[in-house]
Design a protein around this motif. Structure first.
Motif, PDB file in Angstrom:
ATOM      1  N   GLY A  35       0.797  -1.218   0.000  1.00 51.81           N
ATOM      2  CA  GLY A  35       0.000   0.000   0.000  1.00 51.81           C
ATOM      3  C   GLY A  35       0.827   1.264   0.000  1.00 51.81           C
ATOM      4  O   GLY A  35       0.425   2.283  -0.572  1.00 51.81           O
ATOM      5  N   ALA A  36       2.006   1.220   0.608  1.00 48.83           N
ATOM      6  CA  ALA A  36       2.866   2.402   0.675  1.00 48.83           C
ATOM      7  C   ALA A  36       3.334   2.836  -0.717  1.00 48.83           C
ATOM      8  O   ALA A  36       3.662   3.997  -0.919  1.00 48.83           O
ATOM      9  N   GLN A  37       3.332   1.912  -1.667  1.00 54.06           N
ATOM     10  CA  GLN A  37       3.756   2.225  -3.035  1.00 54.06           C
ATOM     11  C   GLN A  37       2.587   2.556  -3.963  1.00 54.06           C
ATOM     12  O   GLN A  37       2.797   2.951  -5.101  1.00 54.06           O
ATOM     13  N   ALA A  38       1.367   2.417  -3.469  1.00 56.29           N
ATOM     14  CA  ALA A  38       0.190   2.495  -4.333  1.00 56.29           C
ATOM     15  C   ALA A  38       0.059   3.817  -5.070  1.00 56.29           C
ATOM     16  O   ALA A  38      -0.168   3.829  -6.289  1.00 56.29           O
ATOM     17  N   LEU A  39       0.206   4.934  -4.383  1.00 53.53           N
ATOM     18  CA  LEU A  39      -0.020   6.219  -5.044  1.00 53.53           C
ATOM     19  C   LEU A  39       1.099   6.564  -6.019  1.00 53.53           C
ATOM     20  O   LEU A  39       0.835   7.135  -7.088  1.00 53.53           O
ATOM     21  N   ASP A  40       2.340   6.196  -5.677  1.00 49.48           N
ATOM     22  CA  ASP A  40       3.442   6.404  -6.621  1.00 49.48           C
ATOM     23  C   ASP A  40       3.214   5.593  -7.896  1.00 49.48           C
ATOM     24  O   ASP A  40       3.414   6.082  -9.008  1.00 49.48           O
ATOM     25  N   ARG A  41       2.781   4.342  -7.731  1.00 47.99           N
ATOM     26  CA  ARG A  41       2.504   3.496  -8.899  1.00 47.99           C
ATOM     27  C   ARG A  41       1.345   4.061  -9.708  1.00 47.99           C
ATOM     28  O   ARG A  41       1.346   4.012 -10.935  1.00 47.99           O
ATOM     29  N   ALA A  42       0.347   4.610  -9.012  1.00 45.50           N
ATOM     30  CA  ALA A  42      -0.799   5.200  -9.709  1.00 45.50           C
ATOM     31  C   ALA A  42      -0.353   6.390 -10.555  1.00 45.50           C
ATOM     32  O   ALA A  42      -0.806   6.556 -11.689  1.00 45.50           O
ATOM     33  N   ARG A  43       0.548   7.203 -10.025  1.00 47.50           N
ATOM     34  CA  ARG A  43       1.042   8.367 -10.784  1.00 47.50           C
ATOM     35  C   ARG A  43       1.822   7.925 -12.024  1.00 47.50           C
ATOM     36  O   ARG A  43       1.760   8.570 -13.068  1.00 47.50           O
ATOM     37  N   GLU A  44       2.557   6.820 -11.910  1.00 47.53           N
ATOM     38  CA  GLU A  44       3.340   6.305 -13.039  1.00 47.53           C
ATOM     39  C   GLU A  44       2.445   5.621 -14.079  1.00 47.53           C
ATOM     40  O   GLU A  44       2.611   5.821 -15.273  1.00 47.53           O
ATOM     41  N   PHE A  45       1.525   4.810 -13.611  1.00 43.71           N
ATOM     42  CA  PHE A  45       0.682   3.976 -14.472  1.00 43.71           C
ATOM     43  C   PHE A  45      -0.499   4.768 -15.051  1.00 43.71           C
ATOM     44  O   PHE A  45      -0.982   4.469 -16.131  1.00 43.71           O
ATOM     45  N   VAL A  46      -0.963   5.775 -14.354  1.00 40.44           N
ATOM     46  CA  VAL A  46      -2.130   6.596 -14.690  1.00 40.44           C
ATOM     47  C   VAL A  46      -3.308   5.706 -15.119  1.00 40.44           C
ATOM     48  O   VAL A  46      -3.679   5.672 -16.290  1.00 40.44           O
ATOM     49  N   PRO A  47      -3.867   4.983 -14.150  1.00 44.65           N
ATOM     50  CA  PRO A  47      -4.954   4.052 -14.472  1.00 44.65           C
ATOM     51  C   PRO A  47      -6.268   4.770 -14.755  1.00 44.65           C
ATOM     52  O   PRO A  47      -6.451   5.932 -14.399  1.00 44.65           O
ATOM     53  N   ASN A  48      -7.198   4.026 -15.381  1.00 43.33           N
ATOM     54  CA  ASN A  48      -8.559   4.515 -15.583  1.00 43.33           C
ATOM     55  C   ASN A  48      -9.419   4.196 -14.366  1.00 43.33           C
ATOM     56  O   ASN A  48     -10.500   4.756 -14.203  1.00 43.33           O
ATOM     57  N   LEU A  49      -8.937   3.271 -13.518  1.00 39.62           N
ATOM     58  CA  LEU A  49      -9.663   2.847 -12.321  1.00 39.62           C
ATOM     59  C   LEU A  49      -8.659   2.303 -11.318  1.00 39.62           C
ATOM     60  O   LEU A  49      -7.684   1.657 -11.703  1.00 39.62           O
ATOM     61  N   GLU A  66      -8.234   8.915   0.487  1.00 37.92           N
ATOM     62  CA  GLU A  66      -8.251  10.345   0.825  1.00 37.92           C
ATOM     63  C   GLU A  66      -7.062  11.072   0.197  1.00 37.92           C
ATOM     64  O   GLU A  66      -7.213  12.169  -0.348  1.00 37.92           O
ATOM     65  N   ARG A  67      -5.888  10.447   0.253  1.00 34.96           N
ATOM     66  CA  ARG A  67      -4.691  11.067  -0.330  1.00 34.96           C
ATOM     67  C   ARG A  67      -4.805  11.146  -1.853  1.00 34.96           C
ATOM     68  O   ARG A  67      -4.390  12.133  -2.460  1.00 34.96           O
ATOM     69  N   ALA A  68      -5.360  10.110  -2.474  1.00 36.73           N
ATOM     70  CA  ALA A  68      -5.539  10.123  -3.934  1.00 36.73           C
ATOM     71  C   ALA A  68      -6.500  11.241  -4.335  1.00 36.73           C
ATOM     72  O   ALA A  68      -6.259  11.951  -5.318  1.00 36.73           O
ATOM     73  N   LYS A  69      -7.567  11.420  -3.584  1.00 40.94           N
ATOM     74  CA  LYS A  69      -8.566  12.434  -3.925  1.00 40.94           C
ATOM     75  C   LYS A  69      -8.060  13.847  -3.634  1.00 40.94           C
ATOM     76  O   LYS A  69      -8.618  14.820  -4.129  1.00 40.94           O
ATOM     77  N   ALA A  70      -6.991  13.974  -2.861  1.00 38.32           N
ATOM     78  CA  ALA A  70      -6.373  15.278  -2.595  1.00 38.32           C
ATOM     79  C   ALA A  70      -5.280  15.601  -3.611  1.00 38.32           C
ATOM     80  O   ALA A  70      -4.734  16.697  -3.603  1.00 38.32           O
ATOM     81  N   ASP A  71      -4.959  14.653  -4.483  1.00 34.67           N
ATOM     82  CA  ASP A  71      -3.897  14.798  -5.487  1.00 34.67           C
ATOM     83  C   ASP A  71      -4.535  15.180  -6.825  1.00 34.67           C
ATOM     84  O   ASP A  71      -5.409  14.468  -7.325  1.00 34.67           O
ATOM     85  N   ALA A  72      -4.087  16.279  -7.419  1.00 36.80           N
ATOM     86  CA  ALA A  72      -4.699  16.782  -8.659  1.00 36.80           C
ATOM     87  C   ALA A  72      -4.664  15.757  -9.796  1.00 36.80           C
ATOM     88  O   ALA A  72      -5.627  15.642 -10.551  1.00 36.80           O
ATOM     89  N   LEU A  73      -3.582  15.005  -9.927  1.00 34.04           N
ATOM     90  CA  LEU A  73      -3.472  14.012 -10.996  1.00 34.04           C
ATOM     91  C   LEU A  73      -4.390  12.810 -10.746  1.00 34.04           C
ATOM     92  O   LEU A  73      -5.013  12.289 -11.669  1.00 34.04           O
ATOM     93  N   LEU A  74      -4.474  12.373  -9.500  1.00 31.10           N
ATOM     94  CA  LEU A  74      -5.212  11.157  -9.176  1.00 31.10           C
ATOM     95  C   LEU A  74      -6.696  11.388  -8.892  1.00 31.10           C
ATOM     96  O   LEU A  74      -7.498  10.462  -9.002  1.00 31.10           O
ATOM     97  N   ARG A  75      -7.066  12.609  -8.541  1.00 29.74           N
ATOM     98  CA  ARG A  75      -8.445  12.911  -8.128  1.00 29.74           C
ATOM     99  C   ARG A  75      -9.509  12.405  -9.105  1.00 29.74           C
ATOM    100  O   ARG A  75     -10.520  11.851  -8.686  1.00 29.74           O
ATOM    101  N   PRO A  76      -9.331  12.583 -10.426  1.00 28.37           N
ATOM    102  CA  PRO A  76     -10.402  12.163 -11.346  1.00 28.37           C
ATOM    103  C   PRO A  76     -10.542  10.646 -11.507  1.00 28.37           C
ATOM    104  O   PRO A  76     -11.529  10.182 -12.066  1.00 28.37           O
TER     105      PRO A  76
END
Length: 125
Positions: A35-49, A66-76
């Motif tokens: 889980g500690a790597q999840a948001l970094d991986r999300a920023r790299e992978f830019v998933p649709n879900l 909560e952290r993803a929804k506070a991040d401009a790239l990940l929020r949508p």
């Protein structure tokens, strides 16, 4: 191009099941066990879900949402929360954190795929 789905799940069997089912449906899948790597991986992978386990060993899935929804790239990016601990008030708390979808484990394949497709369709992904 295949829709990209990030699967954040620390249980090896659940992660493999989710990934295998999604791959069989033509999705491009990126598994994350830590889980500690999840948001970094999300920023790299830019998933649709993002499929997010709530009970992770090292960090709360609710906190990650909560952290993803506070991040401009990940929020949508829509989040489908999956949890084995479906106690009273849990779904509301998880949705309040920003999850657009919620499933209690054990997850059946039909409802799982319906939730995935519904969130992707709703997001226009």
């Amino acid at each position: 191009m295949a829709k990209r789905i990030l699967v954040v799940e620390d249980n090896d069997l659940n992660r493999k099941l989710f990934c295998d089912v999604l791959k069989s449906q033509g999705f491009a899948v990126e598994p994350v066990a830590d889980g500690a790597q999840a948001l970094d991986r999300a920023r790299e992978f830019v998933p649709n879900l993002i499929i997010m386990d709530i009970q992770l060993a090292d960090v709360s899935g609710v906190e990650l949402i909560e952290r993803a929804k506070a991040d401009a790239l990940l929020r949508p990016i829509p989040v489908l929360a999956v949890t084995a601990y479906a106690g009273r008030g849990d779904e509301e708390r998880i949705r309040d954190a920003g999850a657009e979808g919620y499933l209690a484990k054990p997850v059946s394949i039909g409802p799982f795929l319906a939730a995935v497709r519904g969130l992707l369709d709703k997001a226009g992904a």
